[in-house]
Design an enzyme around this catalytic site. Sequence first.
Site, PDB file in Angstrom:
ATOM      1  N   ASN A  26      -3.810   4.245  -4.602  1.00 52.23           N
ATOM      2  CA  ASN A  26      -3.223   3.214  -3.747  1.00 52.23           C
ATOM      3  C   ASN A  26      -2.024   3.816  -3.030  1.00 52.23           C
ATOM      4  O   ASN A  26      -1.649   4.958  -3.280  1.00 52.23           O
ATOM      5  CB  ASN A  26      -2.860   1.955  -4.549  1.00 52.23           C
ATOM      6  N   VAL A  35     -10.825   4.183 -11.081  1.00 49.88           N
ATOM      7  CA  VAL A  35     -10.856   5.640 -11.196  1.00 49.88           C
ATOM      8  C   VAL A  35      -9.431   6.229 -11.157  1.00 49.88           C
ATOM      9  O   VAL A  35      -9.149   7.240 -11.807  1.00 49.88           O
ATOM     10  CB  VAL A  35     -11.792   6.232 -10.104  1.00 49.88           C
ATOM     11  N   ASP A  36      -8.549   5.576 -10.438  1.00 51.62           N
ATOM     12  CA  ASP A  36      -7.145   5.994 -10.352  1.00 51.62           C
ATOM     13  C   ASP A  36      -6.502   5.982 -11.747  1.00 51.62           C
ATOM     14  O   ASP A  36      -5.764   6.904 -12.129  1.00 51.62           O
ATOM     15  CB  ASP A  36      -6.423   5.012  -9.410  1.00 51.62           C
ATOM     16  N   GLY A 126     -14.718  -0.425  -5.324  1.00 50.81           N
ATOM     17  CA  GLY A 126     -14.436  -1.146  -6.563  1.00 50.81           C
ATOM     18  C   GLY A 126     -13.440  -2.261  -6.293  1.00 50.81           C
ATOM     19  O   GLY A 126     -13.758  -3.251  -5.623  1.00 50.81           O
TER      20      GLY A 126
END
Length: 186
Positions: A26, A35-36, A126
Amino acid sequence: MSLKKITLILNDITKINVDAMVNSANKSLLGGGGVDYIIHKKAGTKMQQECRRIHDEIGGSLPNGQAVVTTAGHLPAQFIIHTVGPRWLGGSKNEAEELCNAYLNSLVKANEIQAKNLSFPNISTGVYNYPKQEAAEIAIGTVLSSLPRFEHIEHVYFVCYDQENYNIYNSILSNLDDPQIQISII
Ligand code: AR6
């Protein structure tokens, strides 16, 4: 010009060994969900500190479509390329261009650091809710059309985590016939 490769995989991106792993970050670069989250968690403190330093340097917000590079910490990669895809807002807020730029600028960074191979998650599909079919067409179209100009990049992995994205990518990639690019579906 040497033959380039694209491989489609259904797996956790943090388990695939590459030179550069792309993170769907972000704007803050300080971690989030999806996933981050797993990339920040597995990479560890050194990468998180680098993200914090870049966050401070850029005034706290990376514009959509841009990308920055950090080390990969404990992940099986040399570098992480953090890019910011668009949040889906209905399609009339420049989302397609920003998603295209997220892929393109990640490739530019990968080429700059002389990565021979890199992995992409399905950016924005997502939490950011981008329609999966359209996102896959942009991802594959951008990589295919730009790959020949990146002299260092030999191999791009599209790493899907959900079966729906994998099926969409599979169907697009199975129908491609580009003599310059070798496509593998695992
Ligand atoms: N390996 C590969 N792909 C994954 C993994 C994994 N371990 N985990 C999830 N995905 P998302 P976004 C897929 O939600 O939509 C974060 O909070 C997932 O199935 O991770 O780009 C950031 O901080 C989906 O197809 O990211 C941002 O705020 C794809 O990764 C925001 O989410 C992207 O899903 C970014 O939203």
